[in-house]
Design a protein around this motif. Sequence first.
Motif, PDB file in Angstrom:
ATOM      1  N   HIS A 139      61.432 135.793  52.089  1.00  0.00           N
ATOM      2  CA  HIS A 139      62.591 135.473  52.911  1.00  0.00           C
ATOM      3  C   HIS A 139      63.082 134.061  52.565  1.00  0.00           C
ATOM      4  CE1 HIS A 139      61.141 138.715  55.537  1.00  0.00           C
ATOM      5  NE2 HIS A 139      59.998 138.066  55.657  1.00  0.00           N
ATOM      6  N   ALA A 140      64.325 133.803  52.915  1.00  0.00           N
ATOM      7  CA  ALA A 140      64.871 132.457  52.863  1.00  0.00           C
ATOM      8  C   ALA A 140      65.887 132.331  53.989  1.00  0.00           C
ATOM      9  CB  ALA A 140      65.527 132.164  51.521  1.00  0.00           C
ATOM     10  N   LEU A 141      66.039 131.117  54.513  1.00  0.00           N
ATOM     11  CA  LEU A 141      67.072 130.847  55.506  1.00  0.00           C
ATOM     12  C   LEU A 141      68.187 130.039  54.861  1.00  0.00           C
ATOM     13  CD1 LEU A 141      65.301 129.840  58.861  1.00  0.00           C
ATOM     14  CD2 LEU A 141      66.599 131.928  58.375  1.00  0.00           C
ATOM     15  N   LEU A 142      69.410 130.526  55.009  1.00  0.00           N
ATOM     16  CA  LEU A 142      70.561 129.739  54.593  1.00  0.00           C
ATOM     17  C   LEU A 142      70.960 128.773  55.695  1.00  0.00           C
ATOM     18  CD1 LEU A 142      70.888 132.729  53.147  1.00  0.00           C
ATOM     19  CD2 LEU A 142      73.013 131.731  52.371  1.00  0.00           C
ATOM     20  N   VAL A 143      70.898 129.266  56.932  1.00  0.00           N
ATOM     21  CA  VAL A 143      71.239 128.467  58.101  1.00  0.00           C
ATOM     22  C   VAL A 143      70.177 128.714  59.153  1.00  0.00           C
ATOM     23  CG1 VAL A 143      72.943 128.061  59.919  1.00  0.00           C
ATOM     24  CG2 VAL A 143      73.714 128.662  57.612  1.00  0.00           C
ATOM     25  N   GLY A 144      69.652 127.633  59.745  1.00  0.00           N
ATOM     26  CA  GLY A 144      68.623 127.774  60.766  1.00  0.00           C
ATOM     27  C   GLY A 144      67.638 126.629  60.704  1.00  0.00           C
ATOM     28  N   PRO A 145      66.547 126.701  61.439  1.00  0.00           N
ATOM     29  CA  PRO A 145      65.558 125.612  61.456  1.00  0.00           C
ATOM     30  C   PRO A 145      64.971 125.359  60.071  1.00  0.00           C
ATOM     31  CG  PRO A 145      65.200 127.117  63.287  1.00  0.00           C
ATOM     32  CD  PRO A 145      66.209 127.774  62.399  1.00  0.00           C
ATOM     33  N   GLY A 146      65.139 124.142  59.555  1.00  0.00           N
ATOM     34  CA  GLY A 146      64.603 123.780  58.250  1.00  0.00           C
ATOM     35  C   GLY A 146      65.309 124.417  57.076  1.00  0.00           C
ATOM     36  N   ALA A 147      66.474 125.027  57.293  1.00  0.00           N
ATOM     37  CA  ALA A 147      67.175 125.770  56.253  1.00  0.00           C
ATOM     38  C   ALA A 147      68.057 124.849  55.417  1.00  0.00           C
ATOM     39  CB  ALA A 147      68.011 126.874  56.882  1.00  0.00           C
ATOM     40  N   LEU A 148      68.817 125.463  54.513  1.00  0.00           N
ATOM     41  CA  LEU A 148      69.777 124.714  53.719  1.00  0.00           C
ATOM     42  C   LEU A 148      70.732 123.962  54.640  1.00  0.00           C
ATOM     43  CD1 LEU A 148      70.947 124.020  50.954  1.00  0.00           C
ATOM     44  CD2 LEU A 148      72.143 126.226  50.977  1.00  0.00           C
ATOM     45  N   GLU A 149      71.164 124.622  55.717  1.00  0.00           N
ATOM     46  CA  GLU A 149      71.860 123.933  56.812  1.00  0.00           C
ATOM     47  C   GLU A 149      70.979 124.025  58.041  1.00  0.00           C
ATOM     48  OE1 GLU A 149      75.847 124.437  59.555  1.00  0.00           O
ATOM     49  OE2 GLU A 149      76.078 124.522  57.369  1.00  0.00           O
ATOM     50  N   HIS A 150      70.467 122.887  58.480  1.00  0.00           N
ATOM     51  CA  HIS A 150      69.493 122.846  59.561  1.00  0.00           C
ATOM     52  C   HIS A 150      70.198 122.884  60.911  1.00  0.00           C
ATOM     53  CE1 HIS A 150      65.992 121.766  61.936  1.00  0.00           C
ATOM     54  NE2 HIS A 150      66.705 120.806  62.490  1.00  0.00           N
ATOM     55  N   ARG A 151      69.833 123.880  61.717  1.00  0.00           N
ATOM     56  CA  ARG A 151      70.341 123.955  63.083  1.00  0.00           C
ATOM     57  C   ARG A 151      69.439 124.889  63.877  1.00  0.00           C
ATOM     58  NH1 ARG A 151      76.323 125.463  62.240  1.00  0.00           N
ATOM     59  NH2 ARG A 151      76.337 125.803  64.490  1.00  0.00           N
ATOM     60  N   THR A 152      69.464 124.739  65.194  1.00  0.00           N
ATOM     61  CA  THR A 152      68.546 125.487  66.044  1.00  0.00           C
ATOM     62  C   THR A 152      69.255 126.496  66.939  1.00  0.00           C
ATOM     63  OG1 THR A 152      68.646 123.734  67.718  1.00  0.00           O
ATOM     64  CG2 THR A 152      66.871 123.602  66.080  1.00  0.00           C
ATOM     65  N   ASP A 153      70.571 126.658  66.772  1.00  0.00           N
ATOM     66  CA  ASP A 153      71.306 127.578  67.633  1.00  0.00           C
ATOM     67  C   ASP A 153      71.501 128.954  67.020  1.00  0.00           C
ATOM     68  OD1 ASP A 153      72.960 126.535  65.699  1.00  0.00           O
ATOM     69  OD2 ASP A 153      74.717 126.358  67.003  1.00  0.00           O
ATOM     70  N   LEU A 154      71.286 129.100  65.702  1.00  0.00           N
ATOM     71  CA  LEU A 154      71.446 130.402  65.063  1.00  0.00           C
ATOM     72  C   LEU A 154      70.665 130.424  63.759  1.00  0.00           C
ATOM     73  CD1 LEU A 154      73.643 130.226  62.435  1.00  0.00           C
ATOM     74  CD2 LEU A 154      75.183 129.741  64.319  1.00  0.00           C
ATOM     75  N   ARG A 155      70.488 131.631  63.222  1.00  0.00           N
ATOM     76  CA  ARG A 155      69.834 131.803  61.925  1.00  0.00           C
ATOM     77  C   ARG A 155      70.619 132.796  61.089  1.00  0.00           C
ATOM     78  NH1 ARG A 155      63.440 130.939  62.407  1.00  0.00           N
ATOM     79  NH2 ARG A 155      63.350 130.150  64.545  1.00  0.00           N
ATOM     80  N   ILE A 156      70.763 132.461  59.804  1.00  0.00           N
ATOM     81  CA  ILE A 156      71.273 133.399  58.812  1.00  0.00           C
ATOM     82  C   ILE A 156      70.232 133.455  57.711  1.00  0.00           C
ATOM     83  CG2 ILE A 156      73.096 133.935  57.161  1.00  0.00           C
ATOM     84  CD1 ILE A 156      75.024 132.356  58.914  1.00  0.00           C
ATOM     85  N   GLY A 157      69.613 134.614  57.548  1.00  0.00           N
ATOM     86  CA  GLY A 157      68.498 134.752  56.621  1.00  0.00           C
ATOM     87  C   GLY A 157      68.779 135.750  55.521  1.00  0.00           C
ATOM     88  N   LEU A 158      67.935 135.692  54.509  1.00  0.00           N
ATOM     89  CA  LEU A 158      68.005 136.593  53.367  1.00  0.00           C
ATOM     90  C   LEU A 158      66.601 137.132  53.125  1.00  0.00           C
ATOM     91  CD1 LEU A 158      69.724 137.648  50.920  1.00  0.00           C
ATOM     92  CD2 LEU A 158      68.885 135.656  49.664  1.00  0.00           C
ATOM     93  N   THR A 159      66.472 138.446  52.993  1.00  0.00           N
ATOM     94  CA  THR A 159      65.179 139.082  52.760  1.00  0.00           C
ATOM     95  C   THR A 159      65.242 139.925  51.496  1.00  0.00           C
ATOM     96  OG1 THR A 159      64.557 139.124  55.101  1.00  0.00           O
ATOM     97  CG2 THR A 159      63.508 140.752  53.671  1.00  0.00           C
ATOM     98  N   VAL A 160      64.196 139.831  50.683  1.00  0.00           N
ATOM     99  CA  VAL A 160      64.089 140.605  49.443  1.00  0.00           C
ATOM    100  C   VAL A 160      62.823 141.459  49.517  1.00  0.00           C
ATOM    101  CG1 VAL A 160      63.881 140.517  46.928  1.00  0.00           C
ATOM    102  CG2 VAL A 160      65.246 138.779  48.137  1.00  0.00           C
TER     103      VAL A 160
END
Length: 231
Positions: A139-160
């Motif tokens: 998995h990887a997070l594009l947006v979310g905690p510790g992600a490419l864009e760090h924020r705690t209100d939402l997550r956008i993830g990628l799963t392979v």
Amino acid sequence: MAQRVAITRNADLLVRDPTELDSAPKRAWGASRPRELQEVLTSLGDVLLADSVPLMAKFNAAKIIGMLDKSGPILAEPSGMPGNRLTELAKTALSTVCNQSPAHRSLVIALLAVFGRLDWYKGKYGPFGSVNFEENHQHALLVGPGALEHRTDLRIGLTVLAPYTRFPDHHQNHSRVFLPLTFGEFRFGDDDWIYSSNGEVLFNPAGRQCAIRCTAKPLVTLWCHIEGHAG
């Protein structure tokens, strides 16, 4: 092979263990959203808000896209993580997605452009997961905690998922939108399996079980949810 930890279906296995983030090296954060990430988010919005998207998926996606008008702190440097077998599988699979709408093609091109900046991580094993699940997913997070864009209100993830892999059945604590970019199979709650076509938008309400699998070809799927909208 990593030691398996007993996980029940009550665990949301797409969400990264927060203790992993607590122990991760400190990162440098910038202020402006990079063009490559903005292109991913713009193209994602075009796909998720299309007329053909089911009502509840579009309703939840619209809230997420609206929240993205304000950006969070941006990872100031690439992750530096080397490519691996699953990353290359995903790139190859995405490069073949050429028969979709212009919005889907734009999303895939933009997504490939940020692959080198993503921090890939492994999830935990759980009920009905494939025997070699650990080495056949990431998995990887594009947006979310510790992600490419760090924020705690939402997550956008990628799963392979590598070919012939079943993701462990698990409970989803958040209402979640899925956008499989390659062929995959999903089951929500006690419903029948959904044989998703490339780019079909799916929705699973909070509190339901989720099962995911793929067959001869790898599955690459985006997913997103709003934090705090659980139960």
